[in-house]
Motif scaffolding. Structure first.
Motif, PDB file in Angstrom:
ATOM      1  N   GLU A 168      82.770 -28.794 -27.841  1.00 15.04           N
ATOM      2  CA  GLU A 168      84.005 -29.328 -28.405  1.00 15.04           C
ATOM      3  C   GLU A 168      85.037 -28.231 -28.617  1.00 15.04           C
ATOM      4  O   GLU A 168      86.243 -28.448 -28.441  1.00 15.04           O
TER       5      GLU A 168
ATOM      6  N   ARG B 284      86.655 -27.601 -25.331  1.00 11.91           N
ATOM      7  CA  ARG B 284      87.577 -28.697 -24.990  1.00 11.91           C
ATOM      8  C   ARG B 284      88.864 -28.601 -25.792  1.00 11.91           C
ATOM      9  O   ARG B 284      89.969 -28.764 -25.258  1.00 11.91           O
TER      10      ARG B 284
ATOM     11  N   ASN C 148      91.552 -26.101 -24.749  1.00  9.03           N
ATOM     12  CA  ASN C 148      92.324 -26.412 -23.539  1.00  9.03           C
ATOM     13  C   ASN C 148      92.422 -25.192 -22.628  1.00  9.03           C
ATOM     14  O   ASN C 148      93.485 -24.820 -22.126  1.00  9.03           O
TER      15      ASN C 148
ATOM     16  N   ASP D 120      83.933 -32.185 -17.670  1.00  5.68           N
ATOM     17  CA  ASP D 120      85.180 -31.551 -18.105  1.00  5.68           C
ATOM     18  C   ASP D 120      85.647 -30.415 -17.210  1.00  5.68           C
ATOM     19  O   ASP D 120      86.846 -30.223 -17.028  1.00  5.68           O
TER      20      ASP D 120
END
Length: 332
Positions: free
Chosen positions: A141, A144, A147, A161
């Motif tokens: 997480e 993610r 970015n 991802d």
């Protein structure tokens, strides 16, 4: 004055009786300081053992010229060419590699990701400690949310991802399976990675497929390990003590193959009595006139492609993630 472990600009300023600003200017923009002042400050910095804070300079410059490279086994010869390719490609584009070896530890891997995020790296190339489908590291997480461009290399997490560069593991297993079929081999001992590893499963599937399509019976025994030498040596030695010698031993990477060969050597088993095959080229084997059939991949290309995908995303964050597969070839 006794040298300190972390000397600061303030320490130098006190030592020479000047302001922090003057010292800072002499160290960072020496052309703006009178020669005699500059020489005095540089001499004091050298005497005190001053080392510039690269991290702080990096943050001030706002130039993200660092790329993180995380691997679970930097001592594995397979990764030496991969790291070399990434490092060379990075230099060509004026980037520096920050290499972190997690030594197969999920905890160290978690710390490694946090460290790279704290350094505000431009991107991360990640070879996780596990490619088991159930492996869900805590840092996912955080990656993610950051970015940040991420490319997974060789071992991959079961997520959609990030871009990935992987080996054609199914083809590697199949190529060696076809070779074993041609040599009329039926009893095969496979020394593999972890049972849950997707790499292990794909290589096994390729091996079995070759036998199934040839209509040949395969008597297969699997002994899972962790892609390192010592467990392979232990399992091969245990097999030799308790079981009948197989027709062939199939090592699922070069360290496993080397571990098996050492156990066979120590047990005085000739390679004329058991065929040894493996995935990955054995380093320097030709020096000793040792010829082992291997399914090999271009590891330099593996690293080069990983950097290329990462650099594309650094230049254009809107670039969609992509998958690249490196083919296997058979060397006999």
């Amino acid at each position: 004055m006794t040298k300190r472990s972390q000397v600061t600009i303030t320490d130098i300023a006190k030592h020479v009786g000047m302001t922090n600003m003057t010292v800072s200017r002499a160290l960072k923009k020496p052309e703006k300081v009178r020669p005699e002042t500059r020489e005095k400050i540089l001499a004091a910095a050298n005497e005190l053992g001053y080392v510039p804070n690269a991290f702080a300079s990096h943050l001030r410059s706002r130039k993200n010229r660092l790329i993180g490279l995380v691997t679970a086994s930097v001592d594995n010869p397979f990764y030496s060419e991969v790291i070399k390719a990434i490092s060379r490609a990075a230099k060509e584009h004026d980037y520096t590699i920050m290499l972190i070896d997690t030594d197969g530890s999920p905890e160290l891997e978690d710390v490694a990701i946090d460290t790279l995020l704290s350094y505000q790296v431009a991107g991360i190339i990640l070879s996780p400690v596990s490619d088991d489908a159930s492996y869900r590291p805590n840092y996912l997480e955080r990656l993610r949310n950051a970015n940040l461009p991420v490319v997974m290399l060789d071992r991959t997490l079961d997520v959609k991802d990030f871009s990935r560069v992987v080996l054609d593991n199914h083809l590697a297993g199949r190529l060696l399976g076809e070779l074993l079929v041609k040599k009329n081999i039926e009893r095969v001992l496979t020394l593999t990675g972890p049972s849950g590893s997707q790499i292990t499963r794909h290589r096994l599937a390729g091996l079995k497929e070759a036998y199934e399509e040839a209509g040949v019976t395969l008597s297969l025994e699997q002994r899972p390990g962790d892609y390192t030498l010592q467990p392979a040596y232990r399992d091969m030695a245990a097999h030799l003590r308790r079981d009948k010698l197989p027709d062939a031993v199939f090592g699922f990477n070069q360290l496993i193959t080397l571990g098996a060969m050492r156990a066979l050597h120590d047990a005085h088993v000739s390679r004329d009595d058991v065929l040894v095959v493996g995935i990955d080229r054995l380093p320097y084997a030709d020096i000793f006139d040792v010829s082992i059939p291997c399914a090999v991949h271009d590891t330099y290309q593996l690293g080069h492609e990983a950097f290329r995908l990462l650099f594309e995303q650094i230049k254009d964050p809107t670039t969609e993630g992509r998958d690249v597969t490196i083919a296997a070839t058979l060397i006999q």
